[in-house]
Design an enzyme around this catalytic site. Structure first.
Site, mmCIF file in Angstrom:
data_model
loop_
_atom_site.group_PDB
_atom_site.id
_atom_site.type_symbol
_atom_site.label_atom_id
_atom_site.label_comp_id
_atom_site.label_asym_id
_atom_site.label_seq_id
_atom_site.Cartn_x
_atom_site.Cartn_y
_atom_site.Cartn_z
ATOM 1 N N GLY A 1 13.586 -46.956 90.331
ATOM 2 C CA GLY A 1 13.372 -47.097 91.749
ATOM 3 C C GLY A 1 14.600 -46.516 92.309
ATOM 4 O O GLY A 1 14.645 -45.676 93.452
ATOM 5 N N THR A 2 15.846 -46.607 92.047
ATOM 6 C CA THR A 2 16.999 -46.313 92.860
ATOM 7 C C THR A 2 17.023 -44.736 92.622
ATOM 8 O O THR A 2 17.294 -43.848 93.590
ATOM 9 C CB THR A 2 18.272 -46.825 92.121
ATOM 10 O OG1 THR A 2 18.181 -48.216 92.598
ATOM 11 C CG2 THR A 2 19.650 -46.211 92.449
ATOM 12 N N ASN B 1 12.111 -56.390 100.343
ATOM 13 C CA ASN B 1 12.380 -56.938 99.118
ATOM 14 C C ASN B 1 13.089 -58.267 99.320
ATOM 15 O O ASN B 1 13.532 -59.093 98.362
ATOM 16 C CB ASN B 1 13.245 -56.176 98.465
ATOM 17 C CG ASN B 1 14.511 -55.798 99.040
ATOM 18 O OD1 ASN B 1 14.299 -55.045 100.430
ATOM 19 N ND2 ASN B 1 15.878 -56.043 98.534
ATOM 20 N N GLN C 1 8.254 -53.181 95.530
ATOM 21 C CA GLN C 1 7.853 -54.303 95.647
ATOM 22 C C GLN C 1 6.320 -54.578 96.138
ATOM 23 O O GLN C 1 5.814 -55.779 96.033
ATOM 24 C CB GLN C 1 8.592 -55.549 96.817
ATOM 25 C CG GLN C 1 10.076 -55.454 96.553
ATOM 26 C CD GLN C 1 10.421 -56.351 95.270
ATOM 27 O OE1 GLN C 1 9.591 -56.990 94.976
ATOM 28 N NE2 GLN C 1 11.417 -55.976 94.559
ATOM 29 N N SER D 1 9.216 -48.710 90.280
ATOM 30 C CA SER D 1 10.055 -49.014 89.099
ATOM 31 C C SER D 1 9.238 -50.090 87.992
ATOM 32 O O SER D 1 8.783 -51.049 88.467
ATOM 33 C CB SER D 1 11.193 -49.782 89.762
ATOM 34 O OG SER D 1 12.266 -49.995 88.670
ATOM 35 N N HIS E 1 10.264 -51.899 85.713
ATOM 36 C CA HIS E 1 10.600 -53.303 85.491
ATOM 37 C C HIS E 1 10.449 -54.073 86.396
ATOM 38 O O HIS E 1 10.552 -55.522 86.153
ATOM 39 C CB HIS E 1 12.045 -53.247 84.928
ATOM 40 C CG HIS E 1 13.044 -53.252 86.183
ATOM 41 N ND1 HIS E 1 13.729 -54.411 86.724
ATOM 42 C CD2 HIS E 1 13.476 -52.086 87.076
ATOM 43 C CE1 HIS E 1 14.448 -53.970 87.956
ATOM 44 N NE2 HIS E 1 14.178 -52.630 87.842
ATOM 45 N N THR F 1 15.324 -34.904 79.546
ATOM 46 C CA THR F 1 14.458 -35.326 78.587
ATOM 47 C C THR F 1 13.609 -36.626 78.861
ATOM 48 O O THR F 1 14.312 -37.648 79.054
ATOM 49 C CB THR F 1 15.084 -35.375 76.884
ATOM 50 O OG1 THR F 1 15.618 -34.300 76.693
ATOM 51 C CG2 THR F 1 14.142 -35.674 76.102
ATOM 52 N N CYS G 1 20.504 -56.456 94.142
ATOM 53 C CA CYS G 1 21.390 -55.490 93.652
ATOM 54 C C CYS G 1 22.708 -55.643 94.783
ATOM 55 O O CYS G 1 23.822 -54.955 94.585
ATOM 56 C CB CYS G 1 20.609 -54.079 94.413
ATOM 57 S SG CYS G 1 19.277 -53.549 93.566
#
Length: 382
Positions: A69-70, A149, A178, A199, A201, A237, A326
Site C-alpha cells: 500500500g505504501t 484506518n 482498509q 495491500s 497483508h 521483477t 505505522c
C-alpha cells in the site's frame, strides 16, 4: 493469545501460504525471460492479474502489482505530480490520510507543489462541500481514503465523486487498504475514481505485495525505472509467488463477505456497548453500518497514554494498537483525532481494536474482563 490488531496486519491464510510456497518452488522463473521457465511464470502472473481484475470488476489492463500500500500511494501521488506538473501544482488531501499519502504530499510541497487539506467534522467525516471551495484551475489531484484506518469512518466517496464529475481532468485517488472486503466495492470504486490502492497483508495475503487500480486513459509517471515490467509503469521483477497468493487471498476474502462482516459487527457492537459503561472511557467509533467500518473500534482511557495501555494488554497476551500502526512508535498525537479537534489529553490515550472474521465473541468477552481489571488498576494509580 487474543489478536485485535488486524488493521496493522493479518495472519496469512494457511492455504494462501501453501500456494505461495508451492509457486516459489515450482514456478521460479523470471516472467520477463524468453525461455520456457520464464514463460510459465509470465502466464501465471497474467492469470493472477486476470483473476484480480475479475474480482474487482475492472479491466485486466487496469491492474498493476506493487510491493504494498505504501508504494501504491506514493506512486499515485508522486506519479500524478510528475505527469501533470505542466498543468498545475495543487494537490488536495483529506486531513485524515494515512502517512503514505500525507508524507508523499509533504515531500512534493518541498518541491514547489501546493498541498491543501480537506477538513473533517468532529466525527471524522470529510466535509464534501469544502472541496468545491478548494478546487482551482491548478488542481491536479484529490486523494481521500475509503475507510479511515484510525477510527473506521467510511468516507463519502460517492458524494466526492459527484463533485469531481465537473472536473474530469483532476485525478481522483482512493486509498482502499482498509476498505477491501469490509464494505461493498461499488461504494468506493465509483466510475469517477481513477486510482485505488490495496495491500495484500491486510486481507490474509502475504506481506510485500500490493495492487494498484489505474483507470485506462489516466496517466501516471513511473517512480521505478528499469526493465519495462508492468507495462513500463512499475519496473522491477514481479513477485510472482506473492502475486499468485494475493489473488487467492482476494478470492477467499470475498467468499461469504456479508456473513463475515456481520460477524465482525456483532463483536464490535458488544465491545462498544461494554466500553461505554466505563466513566473514563471515550469512544470515537460507532456501530452504524452505513457510516463506520465493521472491524475498527477506537477509544481512549482518560489519564492513561495509549502506549501504556497497549503494553498493559500485551502482558495479558492481548494485542492491540495505538491507532495507526505505522505511526505508533513515534508517540505522536493520532492525526485523525487531531483533525477532529479532540483534546490532546484525550487523543494521546487513544487505542485501536481491529477485528477480522477469525476473531470470536469469546475473545471479546475475555478482552472486557481484562479491561475491567486494568481499568480498576489505573483508577487507583490516578
Amino acid at each position: 493469545m487474543i489478536y485485535f490488531d488486524n488493521s496493522a496486519t493479518t495472519q496469512i491464510e494457511p492455504s494462501v501460504l501453501d500456494t505461495y510456497m508451492r509457486t516459489s518452488q515450482r514456478i521460479f522463473g523470471n516472467p520477463s525471460s524468453l525461455h520456457l521457465v520464464g514463460g510459465q511464470a509470465y502466464r501465471l502472473l497474467e492469470q493472477s492479474r486476470k483473476q484480480v481484475a475479475s474480482l474487482l470488476n475492472v479491466s485486466v489492463n487496469e491492474i498493476f502489482f506493487t510491493s504494498g500500500g505504501t508504494e501504491g500511494d506514493n506512486w499515485v501521488i508522486k506519479g500524478t505530480a510528475i505527469e501533470k506538473a505542466p498543468f498545475g501544482k495543487e494537490i488536495i488531501l483529506s486531513a485524515i490520510e494515512h502517512p503514505a499519502v500525507s508524507e508523499s504530499a509533504k515531500q512534493l510541497e518541498r518541491l514547489g507543489f501546493v498541498v491543501k487539506f480537506l477538513p473533517v467534522d468532529n466525527r471524522g467525516f470529510v466535509k464534501v462541500e469544502a472541496l468545491k471551495n478548494l478546487i482551482t484551475s491548478q488542481t491536479i489531484l484529490v486523494s481521500v481514503m475509503a475507510i479511515n484506518n484510525e477510527i473506521g469512518t467510511i468516507q463519502p466517496i460517492q458524494a466526492i465523486s459527484e463533485v469531481l464529475e465537473a472536473f474530469p481532468k483532476i485525478h481522483f485517488h482512493v486509498d482502499a487498504v482498509q476498505a477491501i472486503g469490509k464494505i461493498p466495492i461499488t461504494s468506493w470504486l465509483t466510475p469517477r475514481v481513477d486510482f485505488a490502492v490495496f495491500s495484500a497483508h491486510k486481507f490474509h495475503g502475504p506481506k510485500g505485495v500490493g495492487i494498484v487500480y489505474s483507470k485506462e486513459g489516466k496517466k501516471l509517471a513511473p517512480l521505478l525505472n528499469g526493465g519495462g515490467q508492468e507495462r513500463g509503469l512499475r519496473n522491477g521483477t514481479e513477485n510472482v509467488p506473492g502475486i499468485v497468493a494475493t489473488a487467492k487471498a482476494l478470492r477467499m476474502l470475498q467468499e461469504d463477505q456479508a456473513k463475515k462482516n456481520a460477524h465482525q459487527r456483532n463483536i464490535k457492537q458488544f465491545l462498544l456497548d461494554s466500553l461505554r459503561k466505563f466513566e473514563k472511557v471515550t469512544v470515537f467509533s460507532e456501530a452504524c453500518e452505513q457510516k463506520y467500518a465493521p472491524h475498527i473500534l477506537c477509544f481512549s482511557l482518560k489519564g492513561v497514554r495509549g502506549e501504556v495501555l497497549v503494553h498493559a494488554f500485551e502482558k495479558k497476551e492481548v494485542f492491540i494498537s495505538t491507532t495507526s500502526a505505522c505511526s505508533s512508535k513515534k508517540g505522536l498525537t493520532p492525526g485523525t483525532l487531531q483533525a477532529m479537534a479532540v483534546s490532546p489529553s484525550i487523543a494521546t490515550g487513544a487505542v485501536r481494536l481491529s477485528l477480522c472474521e477469525k476473531n470470536t465473541m469469546v475473545e471479546a468477552e475475555q478482552f472486557m474482563i481484562i479491561f475491567q481489571q486494568l481499568y480498576q488498576k489505573f483508577s487507583k494509580i490516578n
